[in-house]
Design a protein around this motif. Structure first.
Motif, PDB file in Angstrom:
ATOM      1  N   ARG A 353       0.847  -1.194   0.000  1.00 33.57           N
ATOM      2  CA  ARG A 353       0.000   0.000   0.000  1.00 33.57           C
ATOM      3  C   ARG A 353       0.877   1.237   0.000  1.00 33.57           C
ATOM      4  O   ARG A 353       1.792   1.351   0.828  1.00 33.57           O
ATOM      5  CB  ARG A 353      -0.915   0.029   1.226  1.00 33.57           C
ATOM      6  CG  ARG A 353      -1.980  -1.060   1.250  1.00 33.57           C
ATOM      7  CD  ARG A 353      -2.874  -0.907   2.483  1.00 33.57           C
ATOM      8  NE  ARG A 353      -3.924  -1.922   2.508  1.00 33.57           N
ATOM      9  CZ  ARG A 353      -3.785  -3.117   3.048  1.00 33.57           C
ATOM     10  NH1 ARG A 353      -2.614  -3.448   3.594  1.00 33.57           N
ATOM     11  NH2 ARG A 353      -4.768  -3.989   3.019  1.00 33.57           N
ATOM     12  N   GLU A 363     -14.570  11.218  -7.126  1.00 37.75           N
ATOM     13  CA  GLU A 363     -14.862   9.909  -7.692  1.00 37.75           C
ATOM     14  C   GLU A 363     -14.775   9.900  -9.205  1.00 37.75           C
ATOM     15  O   GLU A 363     -14.293   8.945  -9.815  1.00 37.75           O
ATOM     16  CB  GLU A 363     -16.245   9.442  -7.240  1.00 37.75           C
ATOM     17  CG  GLU A 363     -16.702   8.111  -7.846  1.00 37.75           C
ATOM     18  CD  GLU A 363     -15.762   6.957  -7.545  1.00 37.75           C
ATOM     19  OE1 GLU A 363     -15.737   5.995  -8.323  1.00 37.75           O
ATOM     20  OE2 GLU A 363     -15.034   7.021  -6.529  1.00 37.75           O
ATOM     21  N   ARG A 366     -11.117   9.589 -10.004  1.00 41.39           N
ATOM     22  CA  ARG A 366     -10.568   8.298  -9.584  1.00 41.39           C
ATOM     23  C   ARG A 366     -10.996   7.179 -10.522  1.00 41.39           C
ATOM     24  O   ARG A 366     -10.234   6.253 -10.808  1.00 41.39           O
ATOM     25  CB  ARG A 366     -11.034   7.979  -8.154  1.00 41.39           C
ATOM     26  CG  ARG A 366     -10.341   6.742  -7.554  1.00 41.39           C
ATOM     27  CD  ARG A 366     -11.216   6.073  -6.524  1.00 41.39           C
ATOM     28  NE  ARG A 366     -12.460   5.600  -7.099  1.00 41.39           N
ATOM     29  CZ  ARG A 366     -12.565   4.496  -7.837  1.00 41.39           C
ATOM     30  NH1 ARG A 366     -11.508   3.758  -8.096  1.00 41.39           N
ATOM     31  NH2 ARG A 366     -13.736   4.135  -8.323  1.00 41.39           N
ATOM     32  N   HIS A 391      -1.010  -0.357 -14.190  1.00 37.90           N
ATOM     33  CA  HIS A 391      -2.147  -1.281 -14.077  1.00 37.90           C
ATOM     34  C   HIS A 391      -1.926  -2.507 -14.959  1.00 37.90           C
ATOM     35  O   HIS A 391      -2.185  -3.651 -14.547  1.00 37.90           O
ATOM     36  CB  HIS A 391      -3.436  -0.551 -14.482  1.00 37.90           C
ATOM     37  CG  HIS A 391      -4.679  -1.329 -14.197  1.00 37.90           C
ATOM     38  ND1 HIS A 391      -5.261  -2.165 -15.131  1.00 37.90           N
ATOM     39  CD2 HIS A 391      -5.448  -1.425 -13.075  1.00 37.90           C
ATOM     40  CE1 HIS A 391      -6.335  -2.721 -14.600  1.00 37.90           C
ATOM     41  NE2 HIS A 391      -6.470  -2.293 -13.365  1.00 37.90           N
ATOM     42  N   VAL A 395      -1.705  -6.323 -13.466  1.00 35.52           N
ATOM     43  CA  VAL A 395      -2.819  -7.206 -13.800  1.00 35.52           C
ATOM     44  C   VAL A 395      -2.413  -8.259 -14.830  1.00 35.52           C
ATOM     45  O   VAL A 395      -2.616  -9.462 -14.624  1.00 35.52           O
ATOM     46  CB  VAL A 395      -4.026  -6.387 -14.307  1.00 35.52           C
ATOM     47  CG1 VAL A 395      -5.147  -7.321 -14.777  1.00 35.52           C
ATOM     48  CG2 VAL A 395      -4.529  -5.456 -13.208  1.00 35.52           C
ATOM     49  N   THR A 401      -3.719  -7.364  -8.796  1.00 37.50           N
ATOM     50  CA  THR A 401      -4.670  -6.262  -8.897  1.00 37.50           C
ATOM     51  C   THR A 401      -3.991  -4.974  -8.462  1.00 37.50           C
ATOM     52  O   THR A 401      -3.105  -4.984  -7.595  1.00 37.50           O
ATOM     53  CB  THR A 401      -5.919  -6.496  -8.017  1.00 37.50           C
ATOM     54  OG1 THR A 401      -5.514  -6.601  -6.638  1.00 37.50           O
ATOM     55  CG2 THR A 401      -6.665  -7.746  -8.438  1.00 37.50           C
ATOM     56  N   LEU A 402      -4.413  -3.877  -9.064  1.00 35.89           N
ATOM     57  CA  LEU A 402      -3.974  -2.542  -8.653  1.00 35.89           C
ATOM     58  C   LEU A 402      -5.228  -1.693  -8.516  1.00 35.89           C
ATOM     59  O   LEU A 402      -5.928  -1.447  -9.498  1.00 35.89           O
ATOM     60  CB  LEU A 402      -3.021  -1.925  -9.682  1.00 35.89           C
ATOM     61  CG  LEU A 402      -2.614  -0.461  -9.428  1.00 35.89           C
ATOM     62  CD1 LEU A 402      -1.923  -0.333  -8.077  1.00 35.89           C
ATOM     63  CD2 LEU A 402      -1.711   0.052 -10.544  1.00 35.89           C
ATOM     64  N   THR A 403      -5.535  -1.303  -7.293  1.00 35.00           N
ATOM     65  CA  THR A 403      -6.738  -0.527  -7.034  1.00 35.00           C
ATOM     66  C   THR A 403      -6.374   0.789  -6.376  1.00 35.00           C
ATOM     67  O   THR A 403      -5.262   0.960  -5.858  1.00 35.00           O
ATOM     68  CB  THR A 403      -7.719  -1.297  -6.133  1.00 35.00           C
ATOM     69  OG1 THR A 403      -7.038  -1.677  -4.924  1.00 35.00           O
ATOM     70  CG2 THR A 403      -8.234  -2.544  -6.829  1.00 35.00           C
ATOM     71  N   CYS A 404      -7.328   1.709  -6.407  1.00 36.75           N
ATOM     72  CA  CYS A 404      -7.103   3.037  -5.838  1.00 36.75           C
ATOM     73  C   CYS A 404      -8.287   3.406  -4.960  1.00 36.75           C
ATOM     74  O   CYS A 404      -9.440   3.255  -5.356  1.00 36.75           O
ATOM     75  CB  CYS A 404      -6.930   4.067  -6.965  1.00 36.75           C
ATOM     76  SG  CYS A 404      -6.829   5.784  -6.369  1.00 36.75           S
ATOM     77  N   HIS A 405      -7.970   3.884  -3.766  1.00 40.23           N
ATOM     78  CA  HIS A 405      -8.990   4.422  -2.869  1.00 40.23           C
ATOM     79  C   HIS A 405      -8.630   5.881  -2.598  1.00 40.23           C
ATOM     80  O   HIS A 405      -7.510   6.182  -2.182  1.00 40.23           O
ATOM     81  CB  HIS A 405      -9.049   3.639  -1.556  1.00 40.23           C
ATOM     82  CG  HIS A 405      -9.400   2.192  -1.732  1.00 40.23           C
ATOM     83  ND1 HIS A 405     -10.629   1.787  -2.212  1.00 40.23           N
ATOM     84  CD2 HIS A 405      -8.689   1.061  -1.518  1.00 40.23           C
ATOM     85  CE1 HIS A 405     -10.660   0.464  -2.267  1.00 40.23           C
ATOM     86  NE2 HIS A 405      -9.490  -0.004  -1.859  1.00 40.23           N
ATOM     87  N   PHE A 414      -2.937   3.646  -3.112  1.00 38.29           N
ATOM     88  CA  PHE A 414      -2.884   2.636  -4.161  1.00 38.29           C
ATOM     89  C   PHE A 414      -2.524   1.308  -3.508  1.00 38.29           C
ATOM     90  O   PHE A 414      -1.584   1.247  -2.702  1.00 38.29           O
ATOM     91  CB  PHE A 414      -1.863   3.003  -5.236  1.00 38.29           C
ATOM     92  CG  PHE A 414      -2.319   4.096  -6.151  1.00 38.29           C
ATOM     93  CD1 PHE A 414      -3.060   3.810  -7.285  1.00 38.29           C
ATOM     94  CD2 PHE A 414      -2.028   5.424  -5.867  1.00 38.29           C
ATOM     95  CE1 PHE A 414      -3.494   4.821  -8.125  1.00 38.29           C
ATOM     96  CE2 PHE A 414      -2.459   6.443  -6.695  1.00 38.29           C
ATOM     97  CZ  PHE A 414      -3.208   6.144  -7.843  1.00 38.29           C
ATOM     98  N   LYS A 417      -1.680  -5.927  -5.176  1.00 35.90           N
ATOM     99  CA  LYS A 417      -1.751  -7.297  -4.669  1.00 35.90           C
ATOM    100  C   LYS A 417      -1.243  -8.228  -5.765  1.00 35.90           C
ATOM    101  O   LYS A 417      -1.762  -8.223  -6.884  1.00 35.90           O
ATOM    102  CB  LYS A 417      -3.189  -7.665  -4.313  1.00 35.90           C
ATOM    103  CG  LYS A 417      -3.770  -6.859  -3.155  1.00 35.90           C
ATOM    104  CD  LYS A 417      -5.197  -7.315  -2.822  1.00 35.90           C
ATOM    105  CE  LYS A 417      -5.786  -6.499  -1.664  1.00 35.90           C
ATOM    106  NZ  LYS A 417      -7.151  -6.936  -1.319  1.00 35.90           N
TER     107      LYS A 417
END
Length: 422
Positions: A353, A363, A366, A391, A395, A401-405, A414, A417
């Motif tokens: 992270r 949003e 994002r 990404h 992937v 996985t690459l995600t963003c909050h 970011f 995983k």
């Protein structure tokens, strides 16, 4: 290509024509709706677009030519094939209709077999066109992905060659310096021992010699010179460490995954970006908070993974610098800029992270950050390729996985995983 029968809209102000055509088309398996004039047709198309339109030319309120023109002017409906039905068989009217975007003409009075044959032909052409457009879109997307890969590979290759060359040039002279420090320390110790022995054997060497020793401050030299030598040795080792970090960051990937220590990749990336983390006239230094859990080595492409780390940490620095605008040095110092890097293992996944405490993203931004070409940076300040490449690397190359909050006012995180050996 779907074999489902199309939905056809018949537009004619003659109820007999509508009834005859509707019955014939339904018997042939088509789904049919009807409209009595152009305005009704446009309203129906807006609510439920058909796959094909049979359109009469001579109608009250809105004739077929104007109806066709409006349908073709609307991006949502311009792809619907339009077949005119008319008693106007002169060439001028045919040319006018075709120039407006119609695909064919059926002359009244019409034969049902001819209508069915023409509808069948143009429905097949429509399906072929749609299939071709889909193939073109898929090929275009594939080419764009290939372009991303080529850009990534070229960047890594160029960077790897540059860094490897620089590291090699650094290692040779620094190796010579560091390798000779220990013998130099021994020689200096021997010289000091001889001087001390000389002072013991000749306590009164003469006025001139004593004045020179006092001028040189021999005691201070004996105390400070070993410290200088040790500082040189520490500096040389530091340069060696930097060189090693550069080589770690720019590792040339093989055609298969290899074991890699994620901490080495993260630390080498932080070292390379250290110049951007330092304090300047606008802000204090950005704090890096490491919260490393115990992660075993992972099977990956180290060079590409390091590129992801570089992109995400550099983006965090950019976001912090952007959020600092309008704030004084003292205000930033009271609420320091931070980038937190956490690692852990969860199940069969290694998790990294990278979080900042900048102003965050709405949003709508994002949701687009991983799209090719999308960037929030000004002209000349970004390529729009970084996160799309990152990404893709995580992937497609690593099965992760690459995600963003992100939330306005609360920073951005970011989360990477990737599979980790059990």
């Amino acid at each position: 290509m779907s074999d489902a029968m199309p939905f056809i809209l018949i537009v004619d102000d003659n109820s007999t024509n509508l009834s005859v055509l509707s019955k014939a088309l339904k018997l042939d398996g088509y789904k049919v709706r009807m409209a009595m004039d152009g305005e009704d047709a446009l309203a129906q198309v807006e609510r439920n677009p058909p796959e094909l339109i049979l359109l009469d030319i001579e109608m009250p309120k809105l004739d077929g030519f104007e109806t066709c023109r409006r349908l073709q002017a609307n991006p949502k409906t311009q792809g619907i094939p339009i077949i005119f039905m008319t008693a106007l068989s002169d060439t001028a009217n045919k040319v006018k209709g075709l120039s407006l975007g119609a695909v064919d003409y059926i002359t009244k009075p019409f034969e049902q077999e001819e209508v069915l044959a023409r509808v069948k032909v143009h429905w097949r052409l429509k399906r072929l066109t749609d299939t071709l457009e889909q193939q073109v879109a898929e090929r275009t997307q594939a080419l764009q992905q290939a372009q991303l890969q080529l850009v990534q590979q070229e960047k890594l290759s160029a960077l790897g060659q540059l860094v490897t060359g620089v590291a090699h040039e650094i290692n040779n002279p620094i190796g010579c310096i560091v390798g000779n420090v220990d013998p130099l320390q021994d020689y200096i110790s021997d010289l000091f021992a001889i001087i001390n022995l000389y002072q013991e054997k000749f306590p009164q060497p003469g006025t001139d010699f004593e004045e020179e020793l006092e001028a040189f401050d021999l005691d201070y030299i004996q105390d400070d010179l070993p410290k200088l030598i040790q500082a040189m040795k520490d500096g040389g080792n530091r340069i060696r460490h930097i060189s090693t970090s550069l080589r770690t960051f720019s590792r040339t990937d093989k055609d298969h995954k290899v074991s890699f220590n994620l901490y080495e990749g993260l630390d080498s990336t932080i070292l390379i970006l250290k110049y951007r983390l330092k304090a300047n006239v606008q802000r204090p230094a950005i704090k890096i908070i490491k919260d490393y859990g115990d992660i075993p080595e992972v099977q990956c492409f180290p060079g590409q993974l390091n590129q992801v780390f570089m992109n995400l940490i550099a983006n965090a620095i950019d976001a912090l610098d952007e959020s600092n605008k309008g704030r004084t040095f003292e205000e930033i110092e009271a609420n320091p800029n931070r980038i937190t890097i956490q690692t852990e293992v969860s199940g069969e996944r290694a998790i990294v992270r990278i979080k900042d405490n900048a102003k965050g993203m709405p949003e709508e931004v994002r949701a687009k950050i991983f799209e090719q070409g999308f960037t929030t940076k000004g002209v000349g300040k970004g390529t729009g390729l970084g996160l799309a490449i990152a990404h893709q690397i995580i992937v497609e190359k690593h099965g992760g996985t690459l995600t963003c909050h992100s939330e306005p006012g609360k920073g951005t995180a970011f989360i990477i995983k990737i599979p980790s050996p059990a």
